[in-house]
Design a protein around this motif. Structure first.
Motif, PDB file in Angstrom:
ATOM      1  N   PRO A  45       0.823  -1.210   0.000  1.00  0.00           N
ATOM      2  CA  PRO A  45       0.000   0.000   0.000  1.00  0.00           C
ATOM      3  C   PRO A  45       0.858   1.261   0.000  1.00  0.00           C
ATOM      4  O   PRO A  45       2.072   1.193   0.130  1.00  0.00           O
ATOM      5  CB  PRO A  45      -0.770  -0.122   1.323  1.00  0.00           C
ATOM      6  CG  PRO A  45       0.187  -0.844   2.222  1.00  0.00           C
ATOM      7  CD  PRO A  45       0.916  -1.821   1.324  1.00  0.00           C
ATOM      8  N   ILE A  46       0.190   2.394  -0.116  1.00  0.00           N
ATOM      9  CA  ILE A  46       0.882   3.677  -0.015  1.00  0.00           C
ATOM     10  C   ILE A  46       1.371   3.831   1.428  1.00  0.00           C
ATOM     11  O   ILE A  46       0.633   3.536   2.377  1.00  0.00           O
ATOM     12  CB  ILE A  46      -0.058   4.826  -0.411  1.00  0.00           C
ATOM     13  CG1 ILE A  46      -0.377   4.724  -1.908  1.00  0.00           C
ATOM     14  CG2 ILE A  46       0.556   6.172  -0.084  1.00  0.00           C
ATOM     15  CD1 ILE A  46      -1.424   5.709  -2.393  1.00  0.00           C
ATOM     16  N   SER A  47       2.593   4.290   1.567  1.00  0.00           N
ATOM     17  CA  SER A  47       3.184   4.444   2.888  1.00  0.00           C
ATOM     18  C   SER A  47       2.325   5.366   3.762  1.00  0.00           C
ATOM     19  O   SER A  47       1.921   6.445   3.336  1.00  0.00           O
ATOM     20  CB  SER A  47       4.592   5.033   2.749  1.00  0.00           C
ATOM     21  OG  SER A  47       5.163   5.256   4.013  1.00  0.00           O
ATOM     22  N   GLY A  48       2.032   4.886   4.978  1.00  0.00           N
ATOM     23  CA  GLY A  48       1.238   5.692   5.905  1.00  0.00           C
ATOM     24  C   GLY A  48      -0.247   5.406   5.856  1.00  0.00           C
ATOM     25  O   GLY A  48      -0.996   5.854   6.728  1.00  0.00           O
ATOM     26  N   HIS A  49      -0.687   4.676   4.857  1.00  0.00           N
ATOM     27  CA  HIS A  49      -2.106   4.314   4.779  1.00  0.00           C
ATOM     28  C   HIS A  49      -2.388   3.161   5.739  1.00  0.00           C
ATOM     29  O   HIS A  49      -1.764   2.101   5.659  1.00  0.00           O
ATOM     30  CB  HIS A  49      -2.479   3.918   3.354  1.00  0.00           C
ATOM     31  CG  HIS A  49      -2.704   5.099   2.455  1.00  0.00           C
ATOM     32  ND1 HIS A  49      -3.288   4.984   1.221  1.00  0.00           N
ATOM     33  CD2 HIS A  49      -2.446   6.406   2.631  1.00  0.00           C
ATOM     34  CE1 HIS A  49      -3.376   6.182   0.674  1.00  0.00           C
ATOM     35  NE2 HIS A  49      -2.853   7.066   1.505  1.00  0.00           N
ATOM     36  N   THR A  50      -3.359   3.364   6.628  1.00  0.00           N
ATOM     37  CA  THR A  50      -3.634   2.324   7.616  1.00  0.00           C
ATOM     38  C   THR A  50      -4.669   1.314   7.120  1.00  0.00           C
ATOM     39  O   THR A  50      -4.746   0.201   7.636  1.00  0.00           O
ATOM     40  CB  THR A  50      -4.144   2.949   8.928  1.00  0.00           C
ATOM     41  OG1 THR A  50      -5.385   3.621   8.679  1.00  0.00           O
ATOM     42  CG2 THR A  50      -3.141   3.954   9.481  1.00  0.00           C
ATOM     43  N   ALA A  51      -5.484   1.713   6.164  1.00  0.00           N
ATOM     44  CA  ALA A  51      -6.536   0.822   5.669  1.00  0.00           C
ATOM     45  C   ALA A  51      -6.117   0.209   4.341  1.00  0.00           C
ATOM     46  O   ALA A  51      -5.536   0.889   3.482  1.00  0.00           O
ATOM     47  CB  ALA A  51      -7.846   1.586   5.499  1.00  0.00           C
ATOM     48  N   LEU A  52      -6.411  -1.063   4.192  1.00  0.00           N
ATOM     49  CA  LEU A  52      -6.049  -1.782   2.965  1.00  0.00           C
ATOM     50  C   LEU A  52      -7.215  -2.670   2.581  1.00  0.00           C
ATOM     51  O   LEU A  52      -7.839  -3.313   3.436  1.00  0.00           O
ATOM     52  CB  LEU A  52      -4.783  -2.618   3.200  1.00  0.00           C
ATOM     53  CG  LEU A  52      -4.190  -3.359   2.003  1.00  0.00           C
ATOM     54  CD1 LEU A  52      -2.673  -3.448   2.134  1.00  0.00           C
ATOM     55  CD2 LEU A  52      -4.785  -4.732   1.829  1.00  0.00           C
ATOM     56  N   TYR A  53      -7.525  -2.709   1.305  1.00  0.00           N
ATOM     57  CA  TYR A  53      -8.705  -3.429   0.812  1.00  0.00           C
ATOM     58  C   TYR A  53      -8.294  -4.384  -0.306  1.00  0.00           C
ATOM     59  O   TYR A  53      -7.433  -4.064  -1.125  1.00  0.00           O
ATOM     60  CB  TYR A  53      -9.739  -2.446   0.245  1.00  0.00           C
ATOM     61  CG  TYR A  53     -10.059  -1.274   1.127  1.00  0.00           C
ATOM     62  CD1 TYR A  53      -9.210  -0.174   1.190  1.00  0.00           C
ATOM     63  CD2 TYR A  53     -11.228  -1.251   1.892  1.00  0.00           C
ATOM     64  CE1 TYR A  53      -9.497   0.908   1.992  1.00  0.00           C
ATOM     65  CE2 TYR A  53     -11.522  -0.162   2.691  1.00  0.00           C
ATOM     66  CZ  TYR A  53     -10.658   0.910   2.738  1.00  0.00           C
ATOM     67  OH  TYR A  53     -10.941   1.979   3.540  1.00  0.00           O
ATOM     68  N   TRP A  54      -8.998  -5.497  -0.403  1.00  0.00           N
ATOM     69  CA  TRP A  54      -8.875  -6.406  -1.538  1.00  0.00           C
ATOM     70  C   TRP A  54     -10.227  -6.518  -2.240  1.00  0.00           C
ATOM     71  O   TRP A  54     -11.263  -6.689  -1.584  1.00  0.00           O
ATOM     72  CB  TRP A  54      -8.438  -7.800  -1.095  1.00  0.00           C
ATOM     73  CG  TRP A  54      -6.977  -7.937  -0.768  1.00  0.00           C
ATOM     74  CD1 TRP A  54      -6.407  -7.910   0.477  1.00  0.00           C
ATOM     75  CD2 TRP A  54      -5.907  -8.157  -1.680  1.00  0.00           C
ATOM     76  NE1 TRP A  54      -5.055  -8.089   0.382  1.00  0.00           N
ATOM     77  CE2 TRP A  54      -4.717  -8.252  -0.932  1.00  0.00           C
ATOM     78  CE3 TRP A  54      -5.834  -8.296  -3.069  1.00  0.00           C
ATOM     79  CZ2 TRP A  54      -3.465  -8.464  -1.519  1.00  0.00           C
ATOM     80  CZ3 TRP A  54      -4.597  -8.509  -3.654  1.00  0.00           C
ATOM     81  CH2 TRP A  54      -3.430  -8.587  -2.886  1.00  0.00           C
TER      82      TRP A  54
END
Lengths: 115, 112
Positions: free
Chosen positions: A25-34
């Motif tokens: 993910p983008i650095s610093g992004h806490t949320a990640l989705y699939w």
């Protein structure tokens, strides 16, 4: 800056094999989705992470699908005993936090073909 | 369950005309709707977000409207260009705001 990256970009596998798809993910992004996108279909939500935890796994289509995220960064989506119906483009996205107004930034996807 | 519906037929228009794409949803009105653009072989790219209390939102040549009575959002591209050709996706969030439900997308073709 660097966007969301996914690897591999293409994966061809035989029915019954296990595959691992990776998302940075983008650095610093806490949320990640699939998400999953089948040919001619819209995006289907699979799972999201807030930090390392996955509070909502309801979108995973079967128990052959699992995902983990370590260190609050990289995530791996694993599909065990792949079936032909698993063939699709698997997209990963990230956002600052999981909230209404946060924009989700998508990676280019991994095209999975199960023969 | 929430549903988002978009016209699956491709929209073909002439360069310079205004393209209008439709997004219909079922059940309760979402707090907001998002519109994304997707080019072949790429992930979707966020374009605009409109909240339920906003009737209209603009960004350069783009305009989005939100009609909670009709349960519909319209996406307009004015002075369309061939470079606007892509698939446009509408999405709504669940109550927690952590999951997006996407429509099937509408493919737009702008001919020179």
């Amino acid at each position: 800056g660097a966007g969301v990256s996914q690897s591999p970009s293409n994966k061809v596998t035989e029915k019954g094999k296990d595959v691992e798809l990776r998302c940075d993910p983008i650095s610093g992004h806490t949320a990640l989705y699939w998400y999953r996108q089948s040919l001619g279909q819209g995006l289907e939500f699979l799972i999201y992470f807030q930090g390392n935890s996955a509070p909502d796994k309801s979108g995973l289509p079967s128990d052959r699908f699992s995902a983990e995220r370590t260190g609050g960064s990289v995530s791996t989506l694993t599909i065990q005993r792949t079936q032909q119906e698993d063939s699709a483009v698997y997209l990963c996205a990230s956002s600052l936090v999981a909230a209404y107004t946060d924009t989700q930034y998508f990676g280019p996807g991994t095209r999975l073909t199960v023969l | 369950s929430q549903k988002i519906e978009q016209n699956s037929e491709a929209l073909n228009i002439q360069e310079g005309k205004t393209a209008t794409l439709t997004c219909n949803y079922t059940n309760y009105s979402p707090a907001y709707l998002q519109w994304y653009r997707q080019d072949p072989g790429r992930g979707p790219v966020f374009l605009l977000l409109i909240r339920e209390n906003e009737k209209e939102k603009r960004k350069e040549r783009l305009k989005v409207t939100f009609d909670t009575t009709l349960k519909q959002s319209l996406f307009h591209i004015t002075a369309s260009q061939p470079a606007d050709s892509a698939t446009y996706l509408c999405a709504r969030a669940n109550n927690a705001g952590n999951m997006l439900t996407f429509g099937g997308g509408t493919r737009l073709m702008v001919k020179p």
